[in-house]
Design an enzyme around this catalytic site. Structure first.
Site, PDB file in Angstrom:
ATOM      1  N   GLY A 252       0.879  -1.178   0.000  1.00 15.36           N
ATOM      2  CA  GLY A 252       0.000   0.000   0.000  1.00 15.36           C
ATOM      3  C   GLY A 252       0.908   1.217   0.000  1.00 15.36           C
ATOM      4  O   GLY A 252       1.593   1.488   0.995  1.00 15.36           O
ATOM      5  N   ALA A 253       0.954   1.899  -1.161  1.00 15.48           N
ATOM      6  CA  ALA A 253       1.812   3.087  -1.260  1.00 15.48           C
ATOM      7  C   ALA A 253       0.967   4.346  -1.133  1.00 15.48           C
ATOM      8  O   ALA A 253       1.324   5.414  -1.638  1.00 15.48           O
ATOM      9  CB  ALA A 253       2.559   3.069  -2.596  1.00 15.48           C
ATOM     10  N   GLY A 254      -0.177   4.208  -0.462  1.00 17.80           N
ATOM     11  CA  GLY A 254      -1.076   5.350  -0.257  1.00 17.80           C
ATOM     12  C   GLY A 254      -0.545   6.262   0.838  1.00 17.80           C
ATOM     13  O   GLY A 254       0.662   6.300   1.107  1.00 17.80           O
TER      14      GLY A 254
ATOM     15  N   GLY B 138       1.107   4.250   3.901  1.00 18.29           N
ATOM     16  CA  GLY B 138       2.261   3.459   3.446  1.00 18.29           C
ATOM     17  C   GLY B 138       3.432   4.344   3.056  1.00 18.29           C
ATOM     18  O   GLY B 138       4.581   4.091   3.456  1.00 18.29           O
TER      19      GLY B 138
ATOM     20  N   ASP C 240       2.184  -1.644  -4.533  1.00 25.88           N
ATOM     21  CA  ASP C 240       0.770  -1.245  -4.643  1.00 25.88           C
ATOM     22  C   ASP C 240       0.175  -1.919  -5.875  1.00 25.88           C
ATOM     23  O   ASP C 240       0.906  -2.361  -6.752  1.00 25.88           O
ATOM     24  CB  ASP C 240       0.666   0.285  -4.772  1.00 25.88           C
ATOM     25  CG  ASP C 240      -0.678   0.823  -4.317  1.00 25.88           C
ATOM     26  OD1 ASP C 240      -0.758   1.391  -3.207  1.00 25.88           O
ATOM     27  OD2 ASP C 240      -1.679   0.667  -5.075  1.00 25.88           O
TER      28      ASP C 240
ATOM     29  N   ARG D  93     -11.103   5.238   6.085  1.00 21.09           N
ATOM     30  CA  ARG D  93     -12.427   5.770   6.437  1.00 21.09           C
ATOM     31  C   ARG D  93     -12.723   7.068   5.704  1.00 21.09           C
ATOM     32  O   ARG D  93     -11.821   7.835   5.410  1.00 21.09           O
ATOM     33  CB  ARG D  93     -12.454   6.104   7.937  1.00 21.09           C
ATOM     34  CG  ARG D  93     -12.554   4.927   8.808  1.00 21.09           C
ATOM     35  CD  ARG D  93     -13.058   5.321  10.173  1.00 21.09           C
ATOM     36  NE  ARG D  93     -12.018   5.855  11.041  1.00 21.09           N
ATOM     37  CZ  ARG D  93     -12.259   6.279  12.282  1.00 21.09           C
ATOM     38  NH1 ARG D  93     -13.488   6.261  12.761  1.00 21.09           N
ATOM     39  NH2 ARG D  93     -11.288   6.722  13.038  1.00 21.09           N
TER      40      ARG D  93
ATOM     41  N   ARG E 105     -14.332   2.343  11.717  1.00 19.61           N
ATOM     42  CA  ARG E 105     -13.297   1.453  11.165  1.00 19.61           C
ATOM     43  C   ARG E 105     -13.906   0.093  10.817  1.00 19.61           C
ATOM     44  O   ARG E 105     -13.500  -0.551   9.853  1.00 19.61           O
ATOM     45  CB  ARG E 105     -12.170   1.268  12.178  1.00 19.61           C
ATOM     46  CG  ARG E 105     -11.380   2.555  12.463  1.00 19.61           C
ATOM     47  CD  ARG E 105     -10.373   2.338  13.569  1.00 19.61           C
ATOM     48  NE  ARG E 105      -9.565   3.511  13.858  1.00 19.61           N
ATOM     49  CZ  ARG E 105      -9.897   4.447  14.750  1.00 19.61           C
ATOM     50  NH1 ARG E 105     -11.021   4.380  15.427  1.00 19.61           N
ATOM     51  NH2 ARG E 105      -9.091   5.476  14.966  1.00 19.61           N
TER      52      ARG E 105
ATOM     53  N   ASN F 202     -11.615  -4.750   3.085  1.00 20.84           N
ATOM     54  CA  ASN F 202     -10.240  -4.913   3.566  1.00 20.84           C
ATOM     55  C   ASN F 202      -9.878  -6.351   3.956  1.00 20.84           C
ATOM     56  O   ASN F 202      -8.718  -6.752   3.829  1.00 20.84           O
ATOM     57  CB  ASN F 202      -9.962  -3.946   4.718  1.00 20.84           C
ATOM     58  CG  ASN F 202      -9.823  -2.505   4.206  1.00 20.84           C
ATOM     59  OD1 ASN F 202      -9.862  -2.280   2.999  1.00 20.84           O
ATOM     60  ND2 ASN F 202      -9.671  -1.556   5.097  1.00 20.84           N
TER      61      ASN F 202
ATOM     62  N   VAL G  16      -1.729  -2.802   9.617  1.00 20.90           N
ATOM     63  CA  VAL G  16      -2.194  -1.428   9.848  1.00 20.90           C
ATOM     64  C   VAL G  16      -3.630  -1.251   9.342  1.00 20.90           C
ATOM     65  O   VAL G  16      -4.426  -0.507   9.931  1.00 20.90           O
ATOM     66  CB  VAL G  16      -1.254  -0.409   9.143  1.00 20.90           C
ATOM     67  CG1 VAL G  16      -1.677   1.030   9.437  1.00 20.90           C
ATOM     68  CG2 VAL G  16       0.197  -0.626   9.562  1.00 20.90           C
TER      69      VAL G  16
ATOM     70  N   ASP H 226      -2.604   5.550  19.103  1.00 24.85           N
ATOM     71  CA  ASP H 226      -3.586   6.057  20.069  1.00 24.85           C
ATOM     72  C   ASP H 226      -2.882   6.656  21.293  1.00 24.85           C
ATOM     73  O   ASP H 226      -3.325   7.663  21.851  1.00 24.85           O
ATOM     74  CB  ASP H 226      -4.549   4.935  20.492  1.00 24.85           C
ATOM     75  CG  ASP H 226      -5.281   4.344  19.294  1.00 24.85           C
ATOM     76  OD1 ASP H 226      -5.476   5.075  18.305  1.00 24.85           O
ATOM     77  OD2 ASP H 226      -5.646   3.150  19.333  1.00 24.85           O
TER      78      ASP H 226
HETATM   79  N1  LIG Z   1      -4.033   1.066  12.395  1.00 26.23           N
HETATM   80  C1  LIG Z   1      -4.041   2.383  12.370  1.00 26.23           C
HETATM   81  O1  LIG Z   1      -3.736   3.037  13.379  1.00 26.23           O
HETATM   82  C2  LIG Z   1      -4.384   3.108  11.102  1.00 26.23           C
HETATM   83  C3  LIG Z   1      -4.167   4.500  10.979  1.00 26.23           C
HETATM   84  C4  LIG Z   1      -4.487   5.115   9.762  1.00 26.23           C
HETATM   85  C5  LIG Z   1      -5.008   4.368   8.714  1.00 26.23           C
HETATM   86  N2  LIG Z   1      -5.227   3.045   8.884  1.00 26.23           N
HETATM   87  C6  LIG Z   1      -5.757   2.206   7.807  1.00 26.23           C
HETATM   88  O2  LIG Z   1      -4.717   1.981   6.861  1.00 26.23           O
HETATM   89  C7  LIG Z   1      -5.296   1.713   5.574  1.00 26.23           C
HETATM   90  C8  LIG Z   1      -4.643   2.598   4.516  1.00 26.23           C
HETATM   91  O3  LIG Z   1      -4.995   3.954   4.726  1.00 26.23           O
HETATM   92  P1  LIG Z   1      -4.459   5.082   3.701  1.00 26.23           P
HETATM   93  O4  LIG Z   1      -4.937   6.376   4.249  1.00 26.23           O
HETATM   94  O5  LIG Z   1      -3.019   4.882   3.421  1.00 26.23           O
HETATM   95  O6  LIG Z   1      -5.314   4.704   2.396  1.00 26.23           O
HETATM   96  P2  LIG Z   1      -4.938   5.043   0.865  1.00 26.23           P
HETATM   97  O7  LIG Z   1      -6.185   4.853   0.081  1.00 26.23           O
HETATM   98  O8  LIG Z   1      -4.226   6.331   0.792  1.00 26.23           O
HETATM   99  O9  LIG Z   1      -3.892   3.882   0.479  1.00 26.23           O
HETATM  100  C9  LIG Z   1      -4.226   2.541   0.389  1.00 26.23           C
HETATM  101  C10 LIG Z   1      -3.426   1.962  -0.772  1.00 26.23           C
HETATM  102  O10 LIG Z   1      -3.650   0.538  -0.789  1.00 26.23           O
HETATM  103  C11 LIG Z   1      -3.590   0.158  -2.163  1.00 26.23           C
HETATM  104  N3  LIG Z   1      -4.198  -1.173  -2.322  1.00 26.23           N
HETATM  105  C12 LIG Z   1      -5.497  -1.527  -2.317  1.00 26.23           C
HETATM  106  N4  LIG Z   1      -5.621  -2.847  -2.519  1.00 26.23           N
HETATM  107  C13 LIG Z   1      -4.377  -3.344  -2.627  1.00 26.23           C
HETATM  108  C14 LIG Z   1      -3.854  -4.642  -2.832  1.00 26.23           C
HETATM  109  N5  LIG Z   1      -4.636  -5.712  -2.951  1.00 26.23           N
HETATM  110  N6  LIG Z   1      -2.508  -4.785  -2.915  1.00 26.23           N
HETATM  111  C15 LIG Z   1      -1.689  -3.736  -2.794  1.00 26.23           C
HETATM  112  N7  LIG Z   1      -2.117  -2.468  -2.602  1.00 26.23           N
HETATM  113  C16 LIG Z   1      -3.451  -2.282  -2.515  1.00 26.23           C
HETATM  114  C17 LIG Z   1      -4.356   1.257  -2.882  1.00 26.23           C
HETATM  115  O11 LIG Z   1      -4.078   1.269  -4.270  1.00 26.23           O
HETATM  116  C18 LIG Z   1      -3.865   2.495  -2.138  1.00 26.23           C
HETATM  117  O12 LIG Z   1      -2.753   3.092  -2.796  1.00 26.23           O
HETATM  118  C19 LIG Z   1      -6.807   1.932   5.754  1.00 26.23           C
HETATM  119  O13 LIG Z   1      -7.464   0.703   5.965  1.00 26.23           O
HETATM  120  C20 LIG Z   1      -6.891   2.805   7.007  1.00 26.23           C
HETATM  121  O14 LIG Z   1      -8.130   2.679   7.646  1.00 26.23           O
HETATM  122  C21 LIG Z   1      -4.924   2.400  10.051  1.00 26.23           C
END
Ligand SMILES: NC(=O)c1ccc[n+]([C@@H]2O[C@H](COP(=O)([O-])OP(=O)(O)OC[C@H]3O[C@@H](n4cnc5c(N)ncnc54)[C@H](O)[C@@H]3O)[C@@H](O)[C@H]2O)c1
Length: 308
Positions: free
Chosen positions: A7-9, A12, A32, A82, A88, A95, A118, A148
């Site tokens: 996940g390079a979002g 990531g 990604d 979200r 969540r 997911n 994550v 948190d």
């Molecule tokens: N645990 C925590 O404390 C915490 C904190 C913040 C966000 N999060 C969670 O982390 C996740 C990512 O959040 P974000 O803001 O980076 O989202 P984002 O949309 O910016 O990035 C998610 C990335 O995952 C990629 N992706 C989707 N399916 C995939 C797959 N099968 N293989 C590889 N890559 C894939 C997407 O193309 C996207 O680039 C969410 O589920 C969010 O709720 C958790």
């Protein structure tokens, strides 16, 4: 030390950036499914190397798990975040499929890896990886409590009018708006209980602000936050990579600790080269125990939605 971040979002990429800036890993692979996206993020980050003074090599790949082979630590951030007003738990439908698929690909290419989960709902996604990956229990860690707790310390410092470096505190329990258990009784300002400085009413406000920390940011940003989540993940990765034996609350599979079994939920752990080196059991009072029990019920309800 090779680290893969799937996940390079937002989260990531932020996590990869903090890992690189701290300069303890030789290589970070960003993966990604969006064509060219991880390659672009990796190139952009590499062009900060001479400015930020790091030697970590960051490479980006589209769905090519062969490039992740031999990773010591893998971080799963793939999935949807979200939107304002969402919980969540509502993310589970999409997911769960992504996390199951991603973790099995990671383990195929790096059978000795440690996985940090994550993606949300994080406690349930961590449980899913436990049930499906075949990895040892000490090698699967959910990141929620570290974030948190950082948010808790931010709110405590605000209430105290003190610098954050003066404050210590921890949040255990589930990583959800209702599940978090901020341990106000044990929080300190330079070893002095914070309850000495903050009224009960203000402390309740600190607790509430901490619990909705993620939702507050999601409302402001239109999506979930990334700087503090990325920093929290990088702190866990560093503790493992550098065998620091640091203590963080993490989502961990309990087997009798805190009176619970067969559940992943936030509890203090020591992190080192073997992943979870020890689960730390602290003495909770009756109110905290009741709060933990209620939190666990919420996590189990979400776990029940998994098709295992
Ligand atoms: N645990 C925590 O404390 C915490 C904190 C913040 C966000 N999060 C969670 O982390 C996740 C990512 O959040 P974000 O803001 O980076 O989202 P984002 O949309 O910016 O990035 C998610 C990335 O995952 C990629 N992706 C989707 N399916 C995939 C797959 N099968 N293989 C590889 N890559 C894939 C997407 O193309 C996207 O680039 C969410 O589920 C969010 O709720 C958790």
């Amino acid at each position: 030390m090779k680290v893969t971040v799937v996940g390079a979002g937002a989260v990531g990429a932020s996590c990869a950036e903090y890992i690189a800036i701290k300069n303890f890993a030789s290589e970070v692979v960003l993966l990604d499914i969006k064509e060219g996206f991880a390659e672009g993020k990796a190139m952009d980050l590499m062009q900060t190397a001479s400015l930020n003074g790091f030697d970590t090599k960051i490479t980006g790949v589209t769905s090519d798990y062969s490039k992740t082979a031999g990773s010591d630590i893998c971080v799963i951030t793939s999935g949807i975040p979200r939107k304002p007003g969402m919980t969540r738990e509502e993310l589970i439908g999409i997911n769960a499929g992504i996390v199951k698929d991603v973790s099995s690909n990671l383990v195929k290419h790096s059978p000795k890896t440690i996985i940090i989960v994550v993606s949300n709902p994080m406690d349930t996604m961590t449980y899913l990886v436990h049930k499906t990956s075949g990895l040892d229990k000490n090698k699967i860690i959910g990141m929620g409590g570290a974030l948190d707790s950082a948010r808790f310390k931010y709110r405590l410092a605000e209430a105290l009018g003190a610098p954050i470096s003066d404050v210590d505190g921890m949040v255990i329990g589930g990583h959800s708006d209702t599940g978090m258990v901020p341990l106000t009784r044990l929080a300190t300002r330079n070893s002095v209980p914070v309850t000495k400085f903050i009224s009960e009413e203000r402390m309740n406000q600190v607790m509430e602000d901490t619990k909705v920390g993620g939702a507050t940011l999601t409302k402001l940003l239109g999506t979930s936050a990334w700087y503090a989540p990325g920093a929290a993940v990088s702190a866990l990765v560093q503790a493992i990579a550098c065998d620091q034996k640091k203590m963080f609350p993490c989502s961990v599979m309990l087997n009798g600790e805190y009176g619970m079994k067969d559940i992943c939920i936030g509890a203090p752990v020591i992190l080192g080269r073997n992943g979870i080196e020890k689960i730390v059991e602290i003495e909770l009072n009756d109110a905290e125990k009741a709060h933990m029990k209620e939190s666990a019920e919420g996590v189990r309800k979400t776990n029940d939605l998994l098709e295992l």
